[in-house]
Enzyme design. Structure first.
Site, PDB file in Angstrom:
ATOM      1  N   LYS A 263     -38.001 114.644  59.507  1.00  0.00           N
ATOM      2  CA  LYS A 263     -38.088 115.756  59.024  1.00  0.00           C
ATOM      3  C   LYS A 263     -39.615 116.105  58.596  1.00  0.00           C
ATOM      4  O   LYS A 263     -39.926 115.591  57.724  1.00  0.00           O
ATOM      5  CB  LYS A 263     -37.065 116.180  57.692  1.00  0.00           C
ATOM      6  CG  LYS A 263     -37.424 117.415  57.058  1.00  0.00           C
ATOM      7  CD  LYS A 263     -36.325 117.646  56.184  1.00  0.00           C
ATOM      8  CE  LYS A 263     -36.644 118.836  55.220  1.00  0.00           C
ATOM      9  NZ  LYS A 263     -35.754 119.311  54.153  1.00  0.00           N
ATOM     10  N   LYS A 275     -36.630 128.992  46.275  1.00  0.00           N
ATOM     11  CA  LYS A 275     -36.554 127.939  45.281  1.00  0.00           C
ATOM     12  C   LYS A 275     -37.073 128.384  43.976  1.00  0.00           C
ATOM     13  O   LYS A 275     -37.927 129.148  44.218  1.00  0.00           O
ATOM     14  CB  LYS A 275     -37.115 126.802  45.749  1.00  0.00           C
ATOM     15  CG  LYS A 275     -36.477 125.810  46.751  1.00  0.00           C
ATOM     16  CD  LYS A 275     -37.427 124.363  46.915  1.00  0.00           C
ATOM     17  CE  LYS A 275     -36.685 123.660  47.956  1.00  0.00           C
ATOM     18  NZ  LYS A 275     -35.185 123.252  47.686  1.00  0.00           N
ATOM     19  N   GLU A 347     -33.305 124.178  55.533  1.00  0.00           N
ATOM     20  CA  GLU A 347     -33.781 124.323  56.838  1.00  0.00           C
ATOM     21  C   GLU A 347     -33.981 123.101  57.554  1.00  0.00           C
ATOM     22  O   GLU A 347     -34.188 122.912  58.800  1.00  0.00           O
ATOM     23  CB  GLU A 347     -35.230 124.894  56.433  1.00  0.00           C
ATOM     24  CG  GLU A 347     -36.192 123.800  55.852  1.00  0.00           C
ATOM     25  CD  GLU A 347     -35.733 123.033  54.709  1.00  0.00           C
ATOM     26  OE1 GLU A 347     -35.039 123.669  53.842  1.00  0.00           O
ATOM     27  OE2 GLU A 347     -36.325 121.987  54.393  1.00  0.00           O
ATOM     28  N   ARG A 349     -31.868 120.564  58.191  1.00  0.00           N
ATOM     29  CA  ARG A 349     -31.027 120.214  59.416  1.00  0.00           C
ATOM     30  C   ARG A 349     -31.337 121.122  60.551  1.00  0.00           C
ATOM     31  O   ARG A 349     -30.938 120.711  61.575  1.00  0.00           O
ATOM     32  CB  ARG A 349     -29.677 120.445  58.759  1.00  0.00           C
ATOM     33  CG  ARG A 349     -29.452 121.922  58.245  1.00  0.00           C
ATOM     34  CD  ARG A 349     -28.101 121.708  57.171  1.00  0.00           C
ATOM     35  NE  ARG A 349     -28.595 121.430  55.884  1.00  0.00           N
ATOM     36  CZ  ARG A 349     -27.568 121.447  55.145  1.00  0.00           C
ATOM     37  NH1 ARG A 349     -26.177 121.694  55.048  1.00  0.00           N
ATOM     38  NH2 ARG A 349     -27.818 120.986  53.644  1.00  0.00           N
TER      39      ARG A 349
HETATM   40  N1  BES Z   1     -36.059 119.795  50.897  1.00  0.00           N
HETATM   41  C1  BES Z   1     -34.823 120.064  50.448  1.00  0.00           C
HETATM   42  C2  BES Z   1     -34.223 118.839  49.677  1.00  0.00           C
HETATM   43  C3  BES Z   1     -34.566 118.069  48.350  1.00  0.00           C
HETATM   44  C4  BES Z   1     -34.557 118.480  47.290  1.00  0.00           C
HETATM   45  C5  BES Z   1     -35.459 117.041  48.740  1.00  0.00           C
HETATM   46  C6  BES Z   1     -34.877 117.772  46.174  1.00  0.00           C
HETATM   47  C7  BES Z   1     -36.138 116.408  47.758  1.00  0.00           C
HETATM   48  C8  BES Z   1     -35.955 116.805  46.309  1.00  0.00           C
HETATM   49  C9  BES Z   1     -33.922 120.723  51.322  1.00  0.00           C
HETATM   50  O1  BES Z   1     -34.467 121.535  52.340  1.00  0.00           O
HETATM   51  C10 BES Z   1     -33.136 121.721  50.434  1.00  0.00           C
HETATM   52  O2  BES Z   1     -33.504 122.524  49.989  1.00  0.00           O
HETATM   53  N2  BES Z   1     -31.754 121.595  50.331  1.00  0.00           N
HETATM   54  C11 BES Z   1     -30.846 122.163  49.800  1.00  0.00           C
HETATM   55  C12 BES Z   1     -29.480 122.388  50.552  1.00  0.00           C
HETATM   56  C13 BES Z   1     -28.578 123.323  50.288  1.00  0.00           C
HETATM   57  C14 BES Z   1     -29.252 124.764  50.368  1.00  0.00           C
HETATM   58  C15 BES Z   1     -27.334 123.427  50.974  1.00  0.00           C
HETATM   59  C16 BES Z   1     -30.442 121.523  48.366  1.00  0.00           C
HETATM   60  O3  BES Z   1     -30.456 120.253  48.346  1.00  0.00           O
HETATM   61  O4  BES Z   1     -30.378 122.185  47.470  1.00  0.00           O
HETATM   62 ZN    ZN Z   2     -36.291 120.781  52.667  1.00  0.00          ZN
HETATM   63 MN    MN Z   3     -34.893 123.396  51.663  1.00  0.00          MN
END
Ligand code: BES
Ligand code: ZN
Ligand code: MN
Length: 500
Positions: A263, A275, A347, A349
């Site tokens: 990724k 975010k 995003e 996935r």
């Molecule tokens: N890049 C993030 C996941 C992440 C969070 C990596 C903290 C490292 C530290 C990923 O793209 C994301 O935002 N995932 C969301 C998924 C949710 C919207 C289903 C998450 O983990 O909140």
């Molecule tokens: Zn991400």
């Molecule tokens: Mn994300």
């Protein structure tokens, strides 16, 4: 990077700035470990008592420095704690060595030459110490304009039997691995304005030149034409368009063909599902999976194993804008499946699905993907352990062993098929989010939809270990860590050895 030489000389006569010895925490106080004998003798057998008087207990990451007052050539002696002693020869033992070597070299930044008089018995121990020293000597100073402490410059690794061919080869391998890990760290630490998908594609292309790797890059036009709806959808909000990087290493008479997928979100704002600032400020690290697979490929090209490897880095910047994808948009992924994007922050996935489908076209024997995929993985496993999910329990177990043997903390998680229903979409083939329960597993189940059941596949969620927000520890600095690089190279080697 620091230069490493091997020597079986006595540490007492070496003209270096410091000598490092190891101290374990025993039941009855600290215990000096093998390697320290000559130094202790030069100090008339007082070393253990002196260290105890100074409060040293031999705990993990503990550093005690003392002057040798002319009793050895080196003016400074450093005792590093290893924690309780593990069974010599075990992965735990080597990881204790690796961490201690790392903590010591980190604490010696600004010192020119250092000799390590640690307990080394054979090539695997020597390699662990080398890795620890080189990883601990990492610093990222490109954006500092003032004085910076330079990492230890010359390293001597001491041990009675280190002048053998086996040790030399293992140490060379350790240098290749540490170079790869430190490279991944540099890329992760680079601010996101200076590392966008095109920059990373150019950099990968440049680094692959003159190696055994061939490179192909799909730009946004090629991606749109090819139907890579995930990469296009995620990247469309950014002025920095997406890229799909493909690196391939072909071995003559290859024993296996491994595909790697990483990724590469160069910055994850969440997109329109924005975010909060606190969650966003570390999101330059959201390309750690891509960094890991590209760095591992550079190591593979040098090690030249009899295993073919093809790596994909799925690069995009996830930005909100008038052109960004909207929650409720439906996109068509590479291969034709449709996805309802209910949350633009899920995003990773989307770009991974495109790359997984593309990777399968090369007909690999197995696929391993690496992604900072979910915050839920951190909730489940904490910040230092990666999750392993797979469509094949044997593969998951073997990846777990490879991780352990390379000193990386990973743990298997299930992919319960009953959770899959949470991703049902009323208008598309699948939705990109479900609910909050078992978020890491739901993300894994989403990816699983894009992999053929007949191809063994493992997914590593490195969201926690990829970026160290806390204080440095062992050989791990603050910031980008290079998580998964060592495990990936180990997996290639185990495939070569027929053990996977
Ligand atoms: N890049 C993030 C996941 C992440 C969070 C990596 C903290 C490292 C530290 C990923 O793209 C994301 O935002 N995932 C969301 C998924 C949710 C919207 C289903 C998450 O983990 O909140
Ligand atoms: Zn991400
Ligand atoms: Mn994300």
């Amino acid at each position: 990077m620091s230069t490493v030489t091997l020597s079986s000389a006595s540490p007492t006569g070496l003209k270096v700035d410091a000598v490092v010895v190891a101290l374990a925490s025993g039941a009855d106080g600290p215990v000096l470990l093998p390697g320290a004998e000559a130094i202790d003798k030069a100090l008339k057998g007082t070393l253990a008592t002196t260290l105890a008087q100074l409060g040293a207990a031999g705990t993990v990451d503990e550093i005690t420095k003392l002057t040798t007052q002319g009793k050895t050539k080196a003016p400074v002696l450093v005792a590093v704690g290893t924690g309780p002693q593990a069974e010599p020869g075990s992965p735990e033992y080597r990881e204790r060595l690796r961490r201690a070597a790392g903590a010591a070299s980190r604490s010696l930044a600004g010192t020119g030459s250092v000799a390590f008089a640690l307990p080394i018995d054979g090539e695997a121990d020597a390699a662990a110490v080398t890795e620890g020293v080189l990883l601990g000597a990492y610093s990222f100073d490109s954006y500092k304009t003032g004085e910076v402490k330079t990492p230890v410059e010359t390293v001597t690794i001491l041990g009675p039997g280190v002048k053998t061919k086996a040790v030399k080869e293992a140490v060379t391998r350790a240098e290749v691995i540490a170079t790869a890990v430190n490279r991944a760290r540099d890329w992760i630490n680079t601010p996101p304005r200076d590392l966008v998908p095109a920059t990373f594609a150019e950099l990968s292309t440049k680094l692959a030149k003159g190696t055994k790797l061939t490179v192909e890059v799909l730009d946004e036009k090629a991606l749109a034409k090819g139907g890579y709806g995930g990469l296009i959808g995620v990247g469309q909000g950014s002025v920095h368009p997406p890229r799909l990087i493909r690196l391939s290493y072909r071995a003559a008479r290859a024993k296996k063909h491994l595909a790697l997928v990483g990724k590469g979100i160069t910055f994850d704002t969440g997109g329109l599902s924005l975010k909060p600032n606190d969650s966003m400020k570390t999101m330059k690290s959201d390309m750690s999976g891509a960094a890991a697979v590209v760095a591992a490929m550079l190591a593979v090209a040098e090690l030249a194993p009899r295993v073919s490897v093809t790596a994909y880095a799925a690069m995009a910047e996830n930005m909100p804008s008038g052109e960004a994808q909207r929650p409720s948009d439906v996109i068509t992924m590479y291969g034709g499946k449709t996805v309802e994007v209910l949350n633009t922050d899920a995003e990773g996935r989307l770009v991974m699905a495109d790359a997984l489908v593309r990777a399968a076209e090369d007909e690999p024997d197995l696929i391993i993907d690496v992604a900072t995929l979910t915050g839920a993985a951190i909730v489940a496993l904490g910040p230092r352990v990666s999750g392993i999910m797979a469509n094949d329990d044997t593969l998951a177990a073997r990846v777990h062993v490879a991780a352990k043997n390379s000193g990386e903390q990973m743990w298997p998680l299930p992919l319960p098929s009953d959770l899959r229903a949470k991703l049902d979409s009323s208008i598309a083939d699948i939705a990109n989010i479900g609910d909050r329960s078992g978020g890491a597993l739901q993300a894994g189940l989403f990816l699983k939809e894009f992999v053929d059941d007949a191809t063994p596949w493992a997914h590593l969620d490195i969201a926690g270990p990829s970026f160290n927000e806390a204080q440095p520890f062992g050989y791990t600095p603050k910031g980008g860590t290079g998580a998964a690089v060592r495990t990936l190279v180990k997996i290639v080697e185990e495939l070569e050895a027929g053990a996977l």
